[in-house]
Scaffold this active site. Structure first.
Site, PDB file in Angstrom:
ATOM      1  N   GLY A  38      69.636  -9.126 -42.815  1.00 23.27           N
ATOM      2  CA  GLY A  38      69.398  -9.525 -44.199  1.00 23.27           C
ATOM      3  C   GLY A  38      67.934  -9.516 -44.600  1.00 23.27           C
ATOM      4  N   TYR A  39      67.647 -10.154 -45.750  1.00 17.05           N
ATOM      5  CA  TYR A  39      66.346 -10.102 -46.409  1.00 17.05           C
ATOM      6  C   TYR A  39      65.988  -8.628 -46.603  1.00 17.05           C
ATOM      7  CZ  TYR A  39      62.390 -12.447 -48.400  1.00 17.05           C
ATOM      8  OH  TYR A  39      61.489 -12.944 -49.307  1.00 17.05           O
ATOM      9  N   HIS A  44      66.456  -0.977 -44.943  1.00 20.66           N
ATOM     10  CA  HIS A  44      67.885  -1.276 -44.820  1.00 20.66           C
ATOM     11  C   HIS A  44      68.699  -0.444 -45.820  1.00 20.66           C
ATOM     12  CE1 HIS A  44      66.114  -5.386 -43.729  1.00 20.66           C
ATOM     13  NE2 HIS A  44      66.810  -5.087 -42.657  1.00 20.66           N
ATOM     14  N   GLY A 154      67.944   2.147 -37.680  1.00 19.45           N
ATOM     15  CA  GLY A 154      66.672   2.705 -38.120  1.00 19.45           C
ATOM     16  C   GLY A 154      65.760   3.021 -36.941  1.00 19.45           C
ATOM     17  N   VAL A 183      61.255   3.850 -43.151  1.00 18.47           N
ATOM     18  CA  VAL A 183      60.799   3.752 -44.539  1.00 18.47           C
ATOM     19  C   VAL A 183      59.557   2.865 -44.559  1.00 18.47           C
ATOM     20  CG1 VAL A 183      61.420   3.018 -46.879  1.00 18.47           C
ATOM     21  CG2 VAL A 183      63.138   4.075 -45.409  1.00 18.47           C
ATOM     22  N   SER A 192      59.538  -4.159 -43.090  1.00 14.38           N
ATOM     23  CA  SER A 192      60.170  -5.095 -42.171  1.00 14.38           C
ATOM     24  C   SER A 192      60.350  -6.408 -42.916  1.00 14.38           C
ATOM     25  CB  SER A 192      59.242  -5.311 -40.968  1.00 14.38           C
ATOM     26  OG  SER A 192      59.612  -6.492 -40.280  1.00 14.38           O
ATOM     27  N   SER A 193      61.454  -7.107 -42.630  1.00 17.70           N
ATOM     28  CA  SER A 193      61.660  -8.410 -43.280  1.00 17.70           C
ATOM     29  C   SER A 193      60.512  -9.340 -42.905  1.00 17.70           C
ATOM     30  CB  SER A 193      62.986  -9.019 -42.833  1.00 17.70           C
ATOM     31  OG  SER A 193      64.027  -8.091 -43.031  1.00 17.70           O
TER      32      SER A 193
HETATM   33  P1  AMP Z   1      67.049  -5.849 -39.127  1.00 20.70           P
HETATM   34  O1  AMP Z   1      67.605  -6.507 -40.336  1.00 20.70           O
HETATM   35  O2  AMP Z   1      65.570  -5.964 -38.993  1.00 20.70           O
HETATM   36  O3  AMP Z   1      67.807  -6.200 -37.870  1.00 20.70           O
HETATM   37  O4  AMP Z   1      67.308  -4.291 -39.329  1.00 20.70           O
HETATM   38  C1  AMP Z   1      68.587  -3.765 -39.577  1.00 20.70           C
HETATM   39  C2  AMP Z   1      68.537  -2.253 -39.454  1.00 20.70           C
HETATM   40  O5  AMP Z   1      67.609  -1.723 -40.388  1.00 20.70           O
HETATM   41  C3  AMP Z   1      68.068  -1.794 -38.057  1.00 20.70           C
HETATM   42  O6  AMP Z   1      68.821  -0.664 -37.663  1.00 20.70           O
HETATM   43  C4  AMP Z   1      66.630  -1.426 -38.303  1.00 20.70           C
HETATM   44  O7  AMP Z   1      66.122  -0.444 -37.416  1.00 20.70           O
HETATM   45  C5  AMP Z   1      66.701  -0.869 -39.717  1.00 20.70           C
HETATM   46  N1  AMP Z   1      65.365  -0.921 -40.332  1.00 20.70           N
HETATM   47  C6  AMP Z   1      64.542  -2.006 -40.385  1.00 20.70           C
HETATM   48  N2  AMP Z   1      63.362  -1.654 -40.967  1.00 20.70           N
HETATM   49  C7  AMP Z   1      63.460  -0.334 -41.274  1.00 20.70           C
HETATM   50  C8  AMP Z   1      62.580   0.608 -41.875  1.00 20.70           C
HETATM   51  N3  AMP Z   1      61.356   0.265 -42.289  1.00 20.70           N
HETATM   52  N4  AMP Z   1      63.003   1.873 -42.028  1.00 20.70           N
HETATM   53  C9  AMP Z   1      64.243   2.249 -41.607  1.00 20.70           C
HETATM   54  N5  AMP Z   1      65.123   1.412 -41.025  1.00 20.70           N
HETATM   55  C10 AMP Z   1      64.741   0.133 -40.859  1.00 20.70           C
END
Ligand code: AMP
Length: 284
Positions: A38-39, A44, A154, A183, A192-193
């Site tokens: 989330g966030y 995402h 990602g 991204v 990043s969150s």
């Molecule tokens: P998280 O919420 O941080 O666990 O991320 C959820 C998914 O989003 C994971 O597969 C991450 O690798 C992907 N993700 C997070 N940040 C990015 C980004 N900047 N670009 C692409 N994918 C991302």
């Protein structure tokens, strides 16, 4: 592609999401899945958009997984805003947001974990012991609940991708995994969150990681560099603004250090600024 269902649904109960998806599956609908904590940001959402393109139905989960945080990490203060997440997910065409409570996912007597052995101990696993065990366990649980045709991760969390890909192969999981590009903010900082913890000034400073990685990409094209020289260059550059945890130049699938930069390699960085740990990488 069949017609989309009309509006997005928020589902908290495991039994309900299973029932709905089982019915859709029996009608031949393909299911794409995006696991998140989330966030949401554009990183995402790029995964969601790809899933919407590839599949009849897209499910996104929002679950801050306590089991992947060490006791001294930021589980409690991890940013959360489900209303905003729902509005962003709806705009992307997500069909179901699975948003379970902790008790729904982990019963009090939970005893079973998945460990992808050596790959979980290197790089981020060194400073975050138990992290990838928590990640592999929740991803396997979510894959069993959602049973998607394709799921999306990602490249920003590249080690996570390698660990999960290995789990899929080793455990013969019937699912396809798609890796999506990183991204970035306009400064080059990987979205990043956790960027929300940083002041505007520190966000700008943290873009040094990407600038160093971009320079490395250019240098590799111009000259023959030894991995050690390249590592030193990146460490020195990033250390001007941040505390470097690691810089590694690695084989894309084994994540072992390479002794020559030939073919495609991963350059991975972890560094801290104002106590916030950030990771980034490029494939060159
Ligand atoms: P998280 O919420 O941080 O666990 O991320 C959820 C998914 O989003 C994971 O597969 C991450 O690798 C992907 N993700 C997070 N940040 C990015 C980004 N900047 N670009 C692409 N994918 C991302």
């Amino acid at each position: 592609m069949t017609t989309k269902i009309l509006s997005m649904q928020l589902i908290k109960k495991l039994s309900l999401i299973k029932k709905i998806l089982s019915s859709l599956r029996s009608k031949g609908r393909s299911i794409g899945f995006v696991p998140t904590m989330g966030y949401l940001h554009d990183g995402h959402l790029s995964l969601c958009r790809q899933s919407v393109k590839d599949n009849d139905i897209t499910v996104m989960s929002v679950f801050v997984n306590s089991k992947q945080f060490a006791p001294d990490e930021d589980f409690k203060k991890y940013p959360r805003d489900i209303r905003r997440d729902l509005s962003l997910a709806r705009k992307c065409g997500v069909d179901f947001v699975f948003y379970p409570d902790n008790d729904e996912v982990y019963t009090k007597d939970h005893l079973t974990y998945v460990e992808v052995e050596s790959l979980s101990k290197i790089l981020c696993g060194r400073t975050r012991p138990g992290h990838f065990k928590g990640v592999a366990t929740i991803v396997l649980k979510l894959l069993n609940i959602i049973q998607p045709d394709i799921f999306y991760l990602g490249q920003k969390d590249y080690q996570q991708y390698v660990v999960i890909n290995k789990m899929i192969k080793d455990l013969n999981l019937p699912v396809r995994l798609k890796l999506m590009p990183i991204v970035r903010e306009t400064s080059g900082l990987a979205m990043s969150s956790r960027n929300s913890y940083l002041s505007k000034e520190n966000r700008e400073k943290a873009s040094i990681i990407y600038r160093a990685l971009q320079k490395a990409r250019i240098l590799v094209k111009l000259n023959e560099f030894k991995p050690t020289e390249m590592k030193d260059f990146i460490v020195d550059t990033v250390a001007k603004k941040m505390q470097v945890e690691y810089v590694e130049i690695l084989d894309l699938s084994s994540l072992q250090p390479v002794n020559k930069i030939t073919g495609r390699v991963l350059i991975a960085v972890a560094a801290r600024i104002a106590g916030v740990r950030l990771i980034d990488n490029v494939i060159i």
